[in-house]
Design a protein around this motif. Structure first.
Motif, PDB file in Angstrom:
ATOM      1  N   GLU A   1       0.689  -1.293  -0.210  1.00 34.53           N
ATOM      2  CA  GLU A   1      -0.120   0.020   0.121  1.00 34.53           C
ATOM      3  C   GLU A   1       0.842   1.359  -0.011  1.00 34.53           C
ATOM      4  O   GLU A   1       0.556   2.139  -0.676  1.00 34.53           O
ATOM      5  CB  GLU A   1      -0.977   0.147   1.392  1.00 34.53           C
ATOM      6  N   LEU A   2       2.002   1.343   0.849  1.00 35.27           N
ATOM      7  CA  LEU A   2       2.850   2.533   0.465  1.00 35.27           C
ATOM      8  C   LEU A   2       3.310   2.679  -0.708  1.00 35.27           C
ATOM      9  O   LEU A   2       3.469   3.781  -1.037  1.00 35.27           O
ATOM     10  CB  LEU A   2       4.065   2.030   1.909  1.00 35.27           C
TER      11      LEU A   2
ATOM     12  N   SER B   1       0.275   3.721  -3.003  1.00 31.30           N
ATOM     13  CA  SER B   1      -0.469   4.936  -2.780  1.00 31.30           C
ATOM     14  C   SER B   1       0.492   6.010  -2.403  1.00 31.30           C
ATOM     15  O   SER B   1      -0.351   7.202  -2.047  1.00 31.30           O
ATOM     16  CB  SER B   1      -1.671   4.706  -1.498  1.00 31.30           C
ATOM     17  N   VAL B   2       1.501   5.730  -1.820  1.00 31.53           N
ATOM     18  CA  VAL B   2       2.645   7.032  -1.407  1.00 31.53           C
ATOM     19  C   VAL B   2       3.692   6.962  -2.117  1.00 31.53           C
ATOM     20  O   VAL B   2       3.774   8.344  -2.647  1.00 31.53           O
ATOM     21  CB  VAL B   2       2.609   6.960   0.222  1.00 31.53           C
TER      22      VAL B   2
ATOM     23  N   PRO C   1       3.246  -2.417  11.360  1.00 29.31           N
ATOM     24  CA  PRO C   1       4.253  -1.306  11.213  1.00 29.31           C
ATOM     25  C   PRO C   1       4.190  -0.031  11.739  1.00 29.31           C
ATOM     26  O   PRO C   1       3.190   0.329  12.386  1.00 29.31           O
ATOM     27  CB  PRO C   1       3.821  -1.008   9.482  1.00 29.31           C
ATOM     28  N   ARG C   2       5.158   0.671  11.826  1.00 29.62           N
ATOM     29  CA  ARG C   2       5.351   2.086  12.267  1.00 29.62           C
ATOM     30  C   ARG C   2       5.774   3.159  11.340  1.00 29.62           C
ATOM     31  O   ARG C   2       6.779   2.765  10.764  1.00 29.62           O
ATOM     32  CB  ARG C   2       6.342   2.241  13.654  1.00 29.62           C
ATOM     33  N   ASP C   3       5.038   4.008  10.937  1.00 29.00           N
ATOM     34  CA  ASP C   3       5.402   5.294  10.173  1.00 29.00           C
ATOM     35  C   ASP C   3       5.772   6.385  10.638  1.00 29.00           C
ATOM     36  O   ASP C   3       4.984   6.861  11.542  1.00 29.00           O
ATOM     37  CB  ASP C   3       4.282   5.373   9.079  1.00 29.00           C
TER      38      ASP C   3
ATOM     39  N   SER D   1       4.967  13.117  12.343  1.00 30.76           N
ATOM     40  CA  SER D   1       4.140  12.290  12.619  1.00 30.76           C
ATOM     41  C   SER D   1       4.755  11.139  12.915  1.00 30.76           C
ATOM     42  O   SER D   1       5.826  10.701  12.326  1.00 30.76           O
ATOM     43  CB  SER D   1       3.103  11.903  11.557  1.00 30.76           C
ATOM     44  N   ILE D   2       4.401  10.284  13.974  1.00 29.44           N
ATOM     45  CA  ILE D   2       4.889   8.951  14.354  1.00 29.44           C
ATOM     46  C   ILE D   2       3.450   8.100  14.776  1.00 29.44           C
ATOM     47  O   ILE D   2       2.840   8.294  15.648  1.00 29.44           O
ATOM     48  CB  ILE D   2       5.823   8.699  15.705  1.00 29.44           C
TER      49      ILE D   2
ATOM     50  N   ASN E   1       1.245   4.208  14.581  1.00 29.50           N
ATOM     51  CA  ASN E   1       1.292   2.660  14.749  1.00 29.50           C
ATOM     52  C   ASN E   1       0.276   2.085  13.556  1.00 29.50           C
ATOM     53  O   ASN E   1       0.041   0.882  13.847  1.00 29.50           O
ATOM     54  CB  ASN E   1       0.812   2.293  16.203  1.00 29.50           C
ATOM     55  N   SER E   2      -0.506   2.916  12.982  1.00 30.93           N
ATOM     56  CA  SER E   2      -1.378   2.461  11.960  1.00 30.93           C
ATOM     57  C   SER E   2      -1.343   3.342  10.838  1.00 30.93           C
ATOM     58  O   SER E   2      -1.103   4.381  10.809  1.00 30.93           O
ATOM     59  CB  SER E   2      -2.971   2.683  12.436  1.00 30.93           C
TER      60      SER E   2
ATOM     61  N   ASN F   1      -2.704   4.952   7.627  1.00 32.21           N
ATOM     62  CA  ASN F   1      -4.049   5.425   6.865  1.00 32.21           C
ATOM     63  C   ASN F   1      -3.559   6.440   5.718  1.00 32.21           C
ATOM     64  O   ASN F   1      -2.858   7.341   6.013  1.00 32.21           O
ATOM     65  CB  ASN F   1      -4.736   6.384   7.804  1.00 32.21           C
TER      66      ASN F   1
ATOM     67  N   GLU G   1      -4.947   8.157   3.573  1.00 30.97           N
ATOM     68  CA  GLU G   1      -5.588   9.404   3.087  1.00 30.97           C
ATOM     69  C   GLU G   1      -4.892  10.301   4.306  1.00 30.97           C
ATOM     70  O   GLU G   1      -4.377  11.532   3.905  1.00 30.97           O
ATOM     71  CB  GLU G   1      -6.880   9.398   3.635  1.00 30.97           C
TER      72      GLU G   1
END
Lengths: 463, 98
Positions: free
Chosen positions: B3-4, B7-8, B65-67, B78-79, B81-82, B84, B86
């Motif tokens: 997805e990363l 989508s990103v 995962p952690r983004d 931003s840190i 644990n989920s 999203n 959008e």
């Protein structure tokens, strides 16, 4: 992290006797469970230590039968052979512990521990979701799309067709003529399977978020969208899916299952049951006792029996829809304070049930450093109240816990808790700058190489 | 991770956004298989111990995962644990405009 809860408008509110609508029956096998299935006699929970098979003829006393395989991602039951042997299939998309992605066929004779009868391994196919229908096994394969296998009378599959055009095909369900595929950020795809040898795309919808699971029932399609909740489509015209309902997550909806007018959700921190037509919340249940880590990832409902796959065990429940009760929900999942700084935080307490929620006590176990007010109050159905938590450092307990006791009949929620986190003043946090330890990311070997760009770091593990 | 990628990373490739997948001592062959199977094209590197340096909310579920999203001036914005999609893309767009 906040967890707001905005329910659909009641239409009208349910009525019934006061009581817990989700009754705990028994606990079955399982470890690192990510999926469950049930055929009327056996429950299979799929996860990090293989497929654990329980005989749940008496769901209050599950009996362990066997373990199939070393790890699995998903499971589907197949035909019941003439001698009483149950056929089932397991999939895995491959990881550190599974050398090759696989689709394996098993036979489980009555009174036996079962055996593997066919193995399909392919390093290029990320086998994931699957469902068996009218002599065909429909398997999703992430970016590889959809794979159809014709199954022989004893369930051995032979590849008969493939279909691309998917973003990330994860889960699948079928009706007589169509397959519905949860396609991750690609939404949901509708495939005609009237000719199983020539599946074709006929429709799609993008509800927003990531579609990670779905279930078809009685002309409606229910999608699990993680933190974005649940969305429902009418499938009267599969080429033009029409959204007919949406409900919030309150957690993260990982799995959905519909039967008999009831919608069951595995929402990570708990399971929930909703009316499948109007999406009213009928009840929730924590599967793990107080203070235990909980991770509900799989769920299945059949008549009034719920099979919930929590990380460490399978839990069986009976739904009693005519009972209604208060249902406590805390609109945050932790409380954090800066070290050494007196401060106040607010915890919003919501009653998402259908009877008055009576809160009888609120406290923090480190009473020297923390105080909570008020400690007793009543919340009407759908209402919300605010509790203020005050911090006067220093704190004594290394892991303080906020607790709230109420008349919520769910044994896991009668005392609801939140961890209190005193931030590590040495750890990097939002608002602070990267340190030299991150310079390895830069093409120049120093932090200047990262300036001027937006950087996204995704920490992950293979399992 | 897929997805990363889809989508990103791909929508922002070449627009001043860098994406890194960071692991903790995973075996090389397993990583190679993972990259081939998932089709991710952004760099996948050892985290060099940086995961343990980050603050993260306790009690919010599984740690992976952690983004982490960092702005142009190296400030952490931003840190999580989920994941999203959008919210991540909205923040990236905001930081690109700064």
């Amino acid at each position: 992290m906040s967890r707001p809860c905005r329910e659909p408008t009641p239409s009208p509110p349910p009525t019934g006797e006061l009581g817990d609508s989700i009754v705990r029956l028994g606990e079955g096998s399982g470890a690192e469970i990510v999926a469950v299935d049930y055929d009327g006699r056996y429950v299979i929970s799929c996860g990090g230590f293989g497929a654990q098979v329980d005989d749940v003829t008496d769901p209050s006393q599950p009996v362990f039968v066997t373990t199939a395989g070393k790890r699995c991602q998903n499971i589907a039951f197949g035909p019941l052979l003439e001698d009483g042997t149950r056929v089932f299939w397991l999939t895995h998309h491959g990881d550190t512990w599974v050398e090759e992605p696989f689709l394996n066929t098993y036979h489980l004779p009555p009174g036996d521990t079962g055996k593997i009868v066919d193995v399909i391994e392919d390093p290029k196919v990320l086998f994931e979701g699957l469902v068996w229908h009218q002599g065909h096994l429909f398997v999703t394969a992430h970016g590889g799309g959809l794979r159809l296998y014709e199954t022989d009378p004893v369930g051995k599959p032979t590849l008969s067709a493939t279909l691309g055009g998917f973003e990330n095909a994860l889960e699948i369900d079928v009706d007589r003529r169509h397959a519905y595929v949860a396609d991750g950020v690609g939404g949901v795809k509708v495939v005609s399977i009237e000719d199983p040898d020539n599946p074709t795309h006929v429709g799609s919808a993008e509800p927003g978020g990531m579609v990670r699971d779905l279930d078809y029932d009685a002309g409606r399609l229910y999608l699990a969208l993680g933190g974005d909740g649940v969305v429902v489509y009418d499938t009267a015209d599969p080429t033009q899916l029409v959204e007919v309902g949406r409900a919030p997550a309150m957690g993260s909806v990982q799995s959905v299952s519909v039967d008999g007018g009831l919608l069951a959700l595995a929402s990570w921190s708990h399971i929930a049951v909703r009316d499948a037509r109007n999406l009213q919340l009928l009840g929730t249940e924590k599967t793990e006792p107080l203070f235990n880590f909980e991770q509900d990832l799989g769920v299945l409902i059949a008549d009034d029996l719920i099979v919930a796959g929590e990380w460490e065990a399978t839990h069986l429940f009976r739904v009693v829809p005519d009972l209604i009760a208060p249902d406590i929900w805390l609109e945050r999942d932790m409380i954090d304070f800066e070290p050494g700084v007196p401060d106040d935080e607010v915890v919003l307490v919501r009653n998402r049930g259908w009877r008055d929620l009576e809160v009888t006590n609120v406290w923090v176990d480190d009473a020297e450093a923390f105080a909570a007010q008020p400690t007793a109050f009543t919340i009407e159905p759908g209402g919300v109240a605010a509790v203020e938590v005050s911090f006067e450092p220093p704190h004594v307990s290394p892991n303080p816990v906020f607790a709230i006791e109420s008349n919520d009949p769910d044994f896991g929620q009668a005392i609801e808790t939140l961890p209190i986190f005193i931030r590590d003043s040495d750890a990097l946090d939002v608002g602070e700058k990267l340190t030299e330890d991150f310079a390895f990311l830069s093409p120049t070997g120093d932090l200047d190489g990262l300036r001027g760009q937006v950087t996204v770091l995704a920490y992950f593990a293979l399992f | 991770m897929p997805e990363l990628e889809h989508s990103v990373w791909r929508p922002h490739e070449g627009q001043g956004v860098a994406v890194y997948g960071l692991h903790q001592n995973e075996p090389a062959q397993a990583l190679q298989d993972f990259i081939e199977q998932t089709g991710v094209t952004f760099p996948v590197l050892s985290d060099q111990g940086t995961l343990g340096q980050l603050s993260f909310p306790a009690g919010t579920g599984y740690p992976y995962p952690r983004d982490v999203i960092i702005g142009k001036d190296l400030t952490i914005h931003s840190i999580r644990n989920s994941f999203n999609v959008e919210e991540v893309n909205a923040l990236i767009e905001q930081l690109l405009d700064e």
